[in-house]
Design an enzyme around this catalytic site. Structure first.
Site, PDB file in Angstrom:
ATOM      1  N   GLY B 150       0.830  -1.197   0.000  1.00 40.14           N
ATOM      2  CA  GLY B 150       0.000   0.000   0.000  1.00 40.14           C
ATOM      3  C   GLY B 150       0.864   1.248   0.000  1.00 40.14           C
ATOM      4  O   GLY B 150       2.038   1.215   0.387  1.00 40.14           O
ATOM      5  N   CYS B 151       0.292   2.347  -0.403  1.00 40.77           N
ATOM      6  CA  CYS B 151       1.065   3.584  -0.519  1.00 40.77           C
ATOM      7  C   CYS B 151       1.486   4.102   0.857  1.00 40.77           C
ATOM      8  O   CYS B 151       2.640   4.447   1.084  1.00 40.77           O
ATOM      9  CB  CYS B 151       0.275   4.638  -1.288  1.00 40.77           C
ATOM     10  SG  CYS B 151      -1.419   4.882  -0.711  1.00 40.77           S
TER      11      CYS B 151
END
Lengths: 347, 347, 347, 347
Positions: B150-151
């Site tokens: 995930g970012c």
């Protein structure tokens, strides 16, 4: 309502910064105040409307010297310069609200550390009242000199005061604040250049921001039992107005609180405060844009027993000009909300 | 340089989201990859350039089904939908990089809690490699299935890994992240509506964000001696691209570190990582805009013995598409930086 | 392609403005150029990366004087200052691309009117080639001195050239341009202060913008039969990069064109131009963000027989640094697109 | 001032759009209006404050049906839906201000062309008054049904009315308007998605925007001697609030006017209009942000004998909700400015 209440006359020193110009807007719209005199250095001689078209209706001209035939002066000068002007005004019986930091710190020894100068009139620091109405309403009403709080300080002290007072948190507090660019003032600089700020976010002043000693002073005085240890990191984000402060502190061992309990505690703490609202979900700064409101959301991260408080203000209103007017209202026995009733403008 | 190295063929499932379209841009510019097939549901049948004019040069058409005559597929579908597609691709010997969360968590029991579904193929969770090259370079090189991080997770794990590994901090970690709006995807919603987001900032997911278990898994596995207790609060800010994560943790009692020491420790940790740069002053997200770089600034708040780490990435590049391509490079034995050399675009 | 082609050496005078720094980025990524020397006044002595972290990989230091052991110099100085430097460079056999206006106007008499100075070397004006490759490709290839066009001029000349050349419009042309803030340069000013520009749009230079004589010169020379009468109004909008020019002109009496016809005429005009794309619907500046492309949409308002042309460029790339590199490519016989292949970054 | 003037009761149909919610804000702050009832479809049953925290003080709940015990209803429904509701309200003696286009056009034949439906009550079109107080003050005062003008129309009609009336321009008029995103409404769409709009500008509706017939009707009726031929191109720019319209028209042959003359003519035309200000230099939309003011700058491009008029409004105030309240003031014989005195908020 009878119109026997006479208007007071007000002046603004250094109207040309963002806080100064916002005080002018609010005073112009205030029913009991006549804005009589506004000063500015480089722009003296110009009509206020030439520089700030939205203030055309005031009909005022920017002058070099303040007209001293006023009841109150708002000093919106940079730090260290207010020092030279405020004492004379006080001597003449003019009340002063100073938006700089020059009278905010009770301990004169803090000035060399944080502001790089020896304070020339430490005795005034005793008389000056820290102008956060939610904590010092009574003292403000009787004061001649108000030190208007910093914008970050306003948001973080309001966010943390109830929890600190109640003694439910550990001393280590993390405050992560995000501010709009108008907080950096109106003087052009690389830091506030559009192309540098737009599409970007940055942390700054990690070595210690000048609003930190205010927070320590005010929060510290609420509860001598907690030896506060505050880490404060401000961030610059690409919005013009608004501060959102996210505050984190461990609940004390053994203290277990539901979100409802803690929200009730907060509501209770601020039940006399017309501008502080405890809200049921995380607020956005847009919800206070252009208004004097402060929205606070408080919750508990149960996984980590951490109290999280999110606080939103408009940095130029509740974080500056609006708070100054709120203080003035108290000093002149007007209703605290007079002239500040405007709702936020959305979207 | 001789051109004997043959190109691989790649496909993208669900090219129409922001991560998908960014993978397409990067692959089109990659010297050793031929982007052969891109799919999308509602937009199938259209030319890619009709929807995304900047990709006109690719000459591709959006199809319903992926062309399986490829060496690697990037699956850019929403959570829970990748599950149904990835196993078949793997069976056919196609390598897969999945940008959803469907294969990120090692512990299948976490899926019902955080994502609301029972994981149908828990055995794949064992084979999947968490695609953070800075921690799993060797495993990635040998993997068939990559779970692209995930970012938020990318920015926070990179920020904290060296300190956790070194065991210098207390377990309680506060992570305050700020993300641009593209992280919320391309599907229109009230939350991403311009007039709602512009001139505003808000905290969200205070009840627990889905990237938290990734952070716990990855940081936790670095040092079993620290029972991590992470408080993570994401914020939405009005920028299109960029994540800045501010991380706070107390130094362990007795540990006293100068900024120089800790920066050296960080530089050392990332000495083999071409995209992580330890910088000497707080970075801005603008400094990584459009690039695969991750900038980390680390310092110590001596007043409170708190380690502060500021980490910037472009959420769609290092936080998504760029990292996926970096993983692909490792899987196919290309230089890790191939196709990702573009500098940030400033201002 | 064989690597026998040797690299050329390049220098940038005044690298510290937005155009200068963008040229540095592009040259660093150019396969046939070695960026050898960059100068800047106030920042001389610093590493380029100190001021511009995204350029760290260049390893360069900002110097006071340009290293003259180069094949080409990009002069990115403000108007009037290039004049003093360019002649000496040319004498030493160094090719020069000047991004200021100092050599753009063929008629020396225009300089006092628009720029307030007598041109000291009018003979150089004859040799200088106006660096718009789409109009002057051959001359550019043989030139020693290129006057790189203004950003507004690039967008408006490209928008109007086919229609003017074809002689289908009346002489009265209205050009309404909208530019991002980076076009105003990197020097801080009230006009580019974030809080002043954000959430605002303004027209400016209604008395006559300095790019107007360029437009008149270049468009005028395409068709002596139309005595052009151009009204040009630029606007400042809150974006960092991008220019959108909306151009309006009446079709000549008796000329009736379908959108298809006119789009074909435009496509034909630019069939050799790798960076100009005629598009089928109104483009957004976002579609050219960070790239050297120019998107043009042309249509006819049948109600009023008005030709409308919408043109988008990135003001710092096709409107400045990218065009300079495109010119360099032509001067050194490289493919026109070398080093400029990067697609726009979206979103 | 005596408080014998009794308050009127008002309702808002479809309060949940940006215009509706802005009318609610203004009415709540209006001294002579009690906002009694607000409706909304999908959000019926919720407190207004749940959806719009800034309106908490109203204490209102969103209902399905309007309370008909009111003196005036503001209908803020989308085009074509007002048609079904307005007639019944009028029959019950309730005054109506409709912010849709359903009653703006006098010629029923225009509806199929521009809005795609046959108008069911063409007789109402005769009675409806186009609610632009600067042109129709007297008629508005006596009307039961007001068609509140479109936002673009307001800015362009006010910009051009004096010149058209005076007959000093040629018929061919170019209007290039730029609008903030709130003009597109509150319903999420790809067009208003933050990441699509931010850092971008685009022209749209080049085939003909629906506000064009309003402009033609209103400007056309001012001077039958000029057969107006208007080209109107709207643009979407990344601001929340604000419209800037740039208008261009050739001066008639033989007419030679100095900027002073034309500014005086404009000032004269609007001498009774409290919200229109003729300003001496190009205005910025920021100068009207949040206020009901309209700033107009008019000048002559002497090179081309072109009249240029720049007009700024806040699209949600003077371009919508504020104008509606201004109309209401006239209909109920209040001072035109009551409740609309708020100055713009700057910066």
């Amino acid at each position: 309502m009878l119109l026997v209440m006479s208007q007071i006359r007000a002046g603004i020193i250094n109207v040309t910064g963002y806080i100064g110009v916002e005080i002018a807007r609010l005073l112009y719209q205030h029913p009991w105040v006549m804005l009589k005199s506004v000063t500015g250095r480089s722009l003296a001689g110009k009509k206020l409307s030439e520089v700030f078209p939205h203030l055309e209706n005031t009909g005022l001209e920017i002058t070099t010297e303040i007209d001293e035939d006023v009841d109150i002066v708002f000093s919106a000068m940079p730090h260290k310069t207010s020092l030279n002007v405020v004492p004379q005004l006080l001597e003449k019986g003019i009340k002063v609200i100073d938006v700089s930091a020059d009278f905010r710190l009770k301990d004169a020894d803090e000035y060399p550390k944080w502001y790089g100068f020896e304070h020339p009139t430490p005795e005034l620091l005793k008389n000056a009242v820290y102008g956060l109405p939610e904590l010092h309403r009574v003292d403000i009403a009787g004061a001649s000199l108000i030190a208007n709080p910093g914008c970050y300080s306003t948001s973080t002290i309001l966010a943390l005061a109830p929890a600190v007072k109640a003694g439910i948190i550990e001393p280590g507090i993390i405050i992560d604040s995000k501010s709009g660019v108008s907080g950096a003032g109106r003087t052009p600089s690389m830091t506030t250049n559009y192309s540098e700020v737009n599409e970007s976010i940055a942390a700054y002043s990690l070595g210690g921001h000048r609003h930190l000693p205010e927070m320590q002073q005010e929060l510290g005085s609420l509860n001598s039992g907690i030896p506060l240890s505050i880490t404060f990191v401000p961030h610059l984000i690409p919005i013009t107005r608004g501060i959102l402060s996210s505050c984190y502190a461990k609940l004390k061992n053994g203290i277990s609180l539901e979100e409802d309990d803690i929200q009730r505690m907060y509501s209770d703490f601020y039940k006399e405060a017309p501008f502080v609202k405890i809200v049921g979900k995380p607020p956005r700064t847009k919800h206070v844009w252009g208004s004097n409101y402060c929205l606070i959301y408080v919750t508990v991260d149960k996984r980590t027993s951490t109290l999280i408080i999110i606080c939103c203000i408009d940095n130029l209103v509740k974080g500056g000009a609006g708070q100054a007017v709120q203080n003035m209202n108290l000093m002149f026995n007007y209703s605290e909300t007079t002239g500040l009733e405007a709702l936020s403008i959305y979207p």
